[in-house]
Design a protein around this motif. Structure first.
Motif, PDB file in Angstrom:
ATOM      1  N   VAL A 145       6.031  -4.756 -13.974  1.00  0.00           N
ATOM      2  CA  VAL A 145       7.246  -4.630 -14.758  1.00  0.00           C
ATOM      3  C   VAL A 145       7.213  -3.327 -15.549  1.00  0.00           C
ATOM      4  N   PHE A 146       8.348  -2.984 -16.148  1.00  0.00           N
ATOM      5  CA  PHE A 146       8.429  -1.775 -16.960  1.00  0.00           C
ATOM      6  C   PHE A 146       7.927  -2.100 -18.358  1.00  0.00           C
ATOM      7  N   GLN A 147       6.828  -1.481 -18.749  1.00  0.00           N
ATOM      8  CA  GLN A 147       6.217  -1.704 -20.053  1.00  0.00           C
ATOM      9  C   GLN A 147       6.308  -0.406 -20.859  1.00  0.00           C
ATOM     10  N   TYR A 148       6.821  -0.513 -22.072  1.00  0.00           N
ATOM     11  CA  TYR A 148       7.175   0.711 -22.785  1.00  0.00           C
ATOM     12  C   TYR A 148       6.917   0.598 -24.285  1.00  0.00           C
ATOM     13  N   ARG A 149       6.850   1.758 -24.922  1.00  0.00           N
ATOM     14  CA  ARG A 149       6.684   1.856 -26.366  1.00  0.00           C
ATOM     15  C   ARG A 149       8.031   1.579 -27.034  1.00  0.00           C
ATOM     16  N   ALA A 150       8.245   0.311 -27.398  1.00  0.00           N
ATOM     17  CA  ALA A 150       9.517  -0.095 -27.991  1.00  0.00           C
ATOM     18  C   ALA A 150       9.763   0.607 -29.320  1.00  0.00           C
ATOM     19  N   ASP A 151       8.695   0.875 -30.059  1.00  0.00           N
ATOM     20  CA  ASP A 151       8.871   1.538 -31.351  1.00  0.00           C
ATOM     21  C   ASP A 151       9.356   2.976 -31.182  1.00  0.00           C
ATOM     22  N   LEU A 152       8.841   3.678 -30.183  1.00  0.00           N
ATOM     23  CA  LEU A 152       9.281   5.051 -29.936  1.00  0.00           C
ATOM     24  C   LEU A 152      10.734   5.071 -29.459  1.00  0.00           C
ATOM     25  N   VAL A 158      17.249   5.021 -28.319  1.00  0.00           N
ATOM     26  CA  VAL A 158      17.566   4.796 -26.912  1.00  0.00           C
ATOM     27  C   VAL A 158      17.226   3.358 -26.534  1.00  0.00           C
ATOM     28  N   ASP A 159      18.087   2.751 -25.734  1.00  0.00           N
ATOM     29  CA  ASP A 159      17.878   1.368 -25.317  1.00  0.00           C
ATOM     30  C   ASP A 159      16.887   1.290 -24.164  1.00  0.00           C
ATOM     31  N   ALA A 160      16.343   0.091 -23.973  1.00  0.00           N
ATOM     32  CA  ALA A 160      15.482  -0.141 -22.812  1.00  0.00           C
ATOM     33  C   ALA A 160      16.296   0.065 -21.544  1.00  0.00           C
ATOM     34  N   PRO A 161      15.695   0.694 -20.522  1.00  0.00           N
ATOM     35  CA  PRO A 161      16.454   1.022 -19.305  1.00  0.00           C
ATOM     36  C   PRO A 161      16.726  -0.190 -18.426  1.00  0.00           C
ATOM     37  N   GLU A 162      18.001  -0.405 -18.098  1.00  0.00           N
ATOM     38  CA  GLU A 162      18.400  -1.503 -17.231  1.00  0.00           C
ATOM     39  C   GLU A 162      18.684  -1.040 -15.808  1.00  0.00           C
ATOM     40  N   ASN A 163      18.912   0.261 -15.608  1.00  0.00           N
ATOM     41  CA  ASN A 163      19.206   0.786 -14.277  1.00  0.00           C
ATOM     42  C   ASN A 163      18.680   2.209 -14.175  1.00  0.00           C
ATOM     43  N   ASP A 282       1.869  -6.181 -30.344  1.00  0.00           N
ATOM     44  CA  ASP A 282       3.135  -6.803 -30.695  1.00  0.00           C
ATOM     45  C   ASP A 282       4.088  -5.831 -31.376  1.00  0.00           C
ATOM     46  N   ALA A 283       3.553  -4.909 -32.149  1.00  0.00           N
ATOM     47  CA  ALA A 283       4.390  -3.997 -32.922  1.00  0.00           C
ATOM     48  C   ALA A 283       4.883  -2.810 -32.114  1.00  0.00           C
ATOM     49  N   HIS A 284       4.212  -2.489 -31.007  1.00  0.00           N
ATOM     50  CA  HIS A 284       4.519  -1.245 -30.302  1.00  0.00           C
ATOM     51  C   HIS A 284       5.041  -1.415 -28.874  1.00  0.00           C
ATOM     52  N   MET A 285       4.676  -2.504 -28.191  1.00  0.00           N
ATOM     53  CA  MET A 285       4.952  -2.601 -26.758  1.00  0.00           C
ATOM     54  C   MET A 285       5.977  -3.693 -26.445  1.00  0.00           C
ATOM     55  N   ALA A 286       6.762  -3.453 -25.419  1.00  0.00           N
ATOM     56  CA  ALA A 286       7.694  -4.449 -24.873  1.00  0.00           C
ATOM     57  C   ALA A 286       7.705  -4.300 -23.361  1.00  0.00           C
ATOM     58  N   ALA A 287       8.307  -5.278 -22.685  1.00  0.00           N
ATOM     59  CA  ALA A 287       8.345  -5.262 -21.225  1.00  0.00           C
ATOM     60  C   ALA A 287       9.688  -5.790 -20.746  1.00  0.00           C
ATOM     61  N   LEU A 288      10.091  -5.365 -19.564  1.00  0.00           N
ATOM     62  CA  LEU A 288      11.306  -5.879 -18.947  1.00  0.00           C
ATOM     63  C   LEU A 288      11.237  -5.712 -17.445  1.00  0.00           C
ATOM     64  N   VAL A 289      12.085  -6.457 -16.751  1.00  0.00           N
ATOM     65  CA  VAL A 289      12.186  -6.349 -15.298  1.00  0.00           C
ATOM     66  C   VAL A 289      12.490  -4.893 -14.939  1.00  0.00           C
ATOM     67  N   PRO A 290      11.880  -4.339 -13.881  1.00  0.00           N
ATOM     68  CA  PRO A 290      12.135  -2.937 -13.521  1.00  0.00           C
ATOM     69  C   PRO A 290      13.629  -2.641 -13.404  1.00  0.00           C
ATOM     70  N   PRO A 291      14.043  -1.441 -13.793  1.00  0.00           N
ATOM     71  CA  PRO A 291      15.456  -1.071 -13.749  1.00  0.00           C
ATOM     72  C   PRO A 291      16.063  -1.242 -12.359  1.00  0.00           C
ATOM     73  N   ASP A 361       7.684 -13.650 -19.757  1.00  0.00           N
ATOM     74  CA  ASP A 361       9.004 -14.083 -19.278  1.00  0.00           C
ATOM     75  C   ASP A 361       9.602 -13.031 -18.357  1.00  0.00           C
ATOM     76  N   GLU A 362       9.406 -11.770 -18.708  1.00  0.00           N
ATOM     77  CA  GLU A 362       9.927 -10.688 -17.872  1.00  0.00           C
ATOM     78  C   GLU A 362       9.171 -10.608 -16.546  1.00  0.00           C
ATOM     79  N   VAL A 363       7.879 -10.882 -16.577  1.00  0.00           N
ATOM     80  CA  VAL A 363       7.096 -10.902 -15.340  1.00  0.00           C
ATOM     81  C   VAL A 363       7.612 -12.002 -14.416  1.00  0.00           C
ATOM     82  N   ARG A 364       7.855 -13.177 -14.998  1.00  0.00           N
ATOM     83  CA  ARG A 364       8.362 -14.281 -14.174  1.00  0.00           C
ATOM     84  C   ARG A 364       9.730 -13.938 -13.594  1.00  0.00           C
ATOM     85  N   ALA A 365      10.593 -13.340 -14.404  1.00  0.00           N
ATOM     86  CA  ALA A 365      11.908 -12.947 -13.902  1.00  0.00           C
ATOM     87  C   ALA A 365      11.781 -11.928 -12.780  1.00  0.00           C
ATOM     88  N   ALA A 366      10.838 -10.988 -12.924  1.00  0.00           N
ATOM     89  CA  ALA A 366      10.649  -9.953 -11.910  1.00  0.00           C
ATOM     90  C   ALA A 366      10.170 -10.544 -10.593  1.00  0.00           C
TER      91      ALA A 366
END
Length: 418
Positions: A145-152, A158-163, A282-291, A361-366
């Motif tokens: 999955v796409f794992q990124y520095r949510a704080d940056l 800028v929002d997390a990339p969806e596409n 927890d403070a720096h990283m987030a994840a989402l299904v690849p764009p 949850d994002e891994v399962r969705a992916a």
């Protein structure tokens, strides 16, 4: 890591019918006996003995003799054992190695009723199949999955990339804030792992590097050429470096803010936690299904490891009973607690240790958009060729069309090995 369902089930035992085990027609009644010779690939083999005691407690007349084998040597050693007639009773093999081994036709089909196929994720169960016959039972799985520095990203507005357009905007914005290379891909070395990652971009664009029945390579399709044009443009614009970081090095790069987002498996979060602690994670990283691609199509690279029993195993009966035991949700959750490897049985994901983790949850969705590696024995050879051709493109030595035409020609000369 807190696990709520840690009582290991005995062979074939399930309290509520929600697990993967069934009443198999292919193994004997009663406890396992004799010695199980088990070969395990990679570092996971070091932890597997943690699961033996509970199985032996319910099967007191069985012994398990495990031989750990380095991942890079596994196919060679197993192929030699098949040729010599000295196979083990049971192997734990990574999905990347299965096509080459299963092509030897030296493995037994999974006995009818050994496990409940519907209890597993469909895309994961298919990784152990050849021509609709199951030869492997999934043991652990993952989706990248796409794992990124949510704080940056938040600081940059800028929002997390969806596409794909969002991904480019994400990279541009983070680069403008001083992040040297905002995105990290599998590029060191450019090989079959690079090719597998590119295949997800191809699927996001409606393409794919092999046809649906794994009978012909489709590497240079127009959809794939367009996907490589986009993929390589991220390098050309300075958003991805062709020189790294490696998957392991991305922990330091993310920590230091030299990298803002990567496509990687859930183990990366464990590495970051080990390096920086849970609070930092927890403070720096987030994840989402690849764009998603231009038309909204999603795809994620999936993989994992399967159990398989050679046709000539001396103690196949006990080996299959161990596989049945390993397919219980409680056992898979215990393995998750030991290694962080995610269960292949769907009900295990309802345990709070997994269900309460937003990133998982994002891994399962992916996984619902999972793209496995091509299930053909020539994949490693063709994948390496494709990875090398992708490197030519991102380093400016070829156009996407030229590179994929070359890879297609070489892949056709090699074939699919079936």
């Amino acid at each position: 890591m807190a696990i709520t369902a840690v009582t290991l089930a005995g062979c074939g035992r399930a309290d509520d019918g929600a697990g993967a085990s069934g009443a198999s027609e292919g193994i004997s009644d009663g406890p396992a006996t004799g010695t199980i010779e088990l070969w395990a690939a990679g570092a996971e083999g070091e932890e597997l003995p943690e699961l033996f005691d509970a199985f032996i407690e319910d099967n007191p007349d069985v012994d398990i003799n495990m031989t750990p084998i380095p991942e890079e040597d596994f196919v060679t050693k197993m192929t030699a054992a098949i040729a010599a007639g000295t196979v083990p009773d049971l192997i734990y093999v990574f999905a990347e190695h299965q096509p080459a081994l299963f092509a030897t036709e030296a493995f037994a089909p999974v006995p009818d009723g050994l496990v409940d196929e519907s209890a597993f994720f469909e895309s994961v169960w298919e990784t152990g199949q050849v021509d609709d016959v199951a030869y492997g039972v999934p043991w652990f799985t993952y989706a990248r999955v796409f794992q990124y520095r949510a704080d940056l990203a938040e600081a940059a507005g800028v929002d997390a990339p969806e596409n794909w357009d969002d991904l480019r905007a994400f990279a541009r914005t983070l680069k403008d804030t001083g992040v040297a290379y905002p995105l990290g891909f599998y590029v060191v070395p450019f090989d079959e792992y690079t090719a597998a990652q590119f295949d997800t971009f191809a699927h996001q664009n409606g393409g794919g590097i092999i046809d649906d029945d794994n009978s012909a390579w489709t590497i240079n399709s127009p959809e794939n050429v367009e996907a490589l044009e986009f993929y390589s443009s991220l390098f050309a614009d300075g958003f991805v470096s062709p020189d790294g970081p490696t998957s392991v090095d991305s922990v330091a790069y993310l920590t230091e803010g030299r990298l803002a987002g990567v496509l990687n498996g859930p183990w990366l979060r464990g590495w970051i936690k080990d390096a920086n602690g849970q609070e930092w994670l927890d403070a720096h990283m987030a994840a989402l299904v690849p764009p998603a691609g231009p038309d909204g199509e999603r795809a994620a690279s999936i993989g994992g490891g399967n159990w398989a029993v050679p046709e000539d195993a001396d103690n196949a009966d006990a080996a299959w009973k161990f596989v049945q035991y390993a397919s219980e949700p409680e056992v898979q959750l215990t393995w998750f607690g030991l290694m962080g490897n995610l269960p292949t049985v769907k009900v295990a994901w309802d345990d709070p240790a997994i269900a309460d983790d937003e990133a998982l949850d994002e891994v399962r969705a992916a996984m619902e958009f999972g793209v496995p590696i091509p299930a053909v024995p020539t994949w490693n050879q063709v994948g390496k060729i494709l990875g090398e051709q992708i490197e030519r493109v991102v380093r400016g030595g070829a156009t996407p069309q030229e590179a994929l035409d070359t890879a297609q020609a070489e892949a056709e000369s090699i074939g699919v090995g079936r």
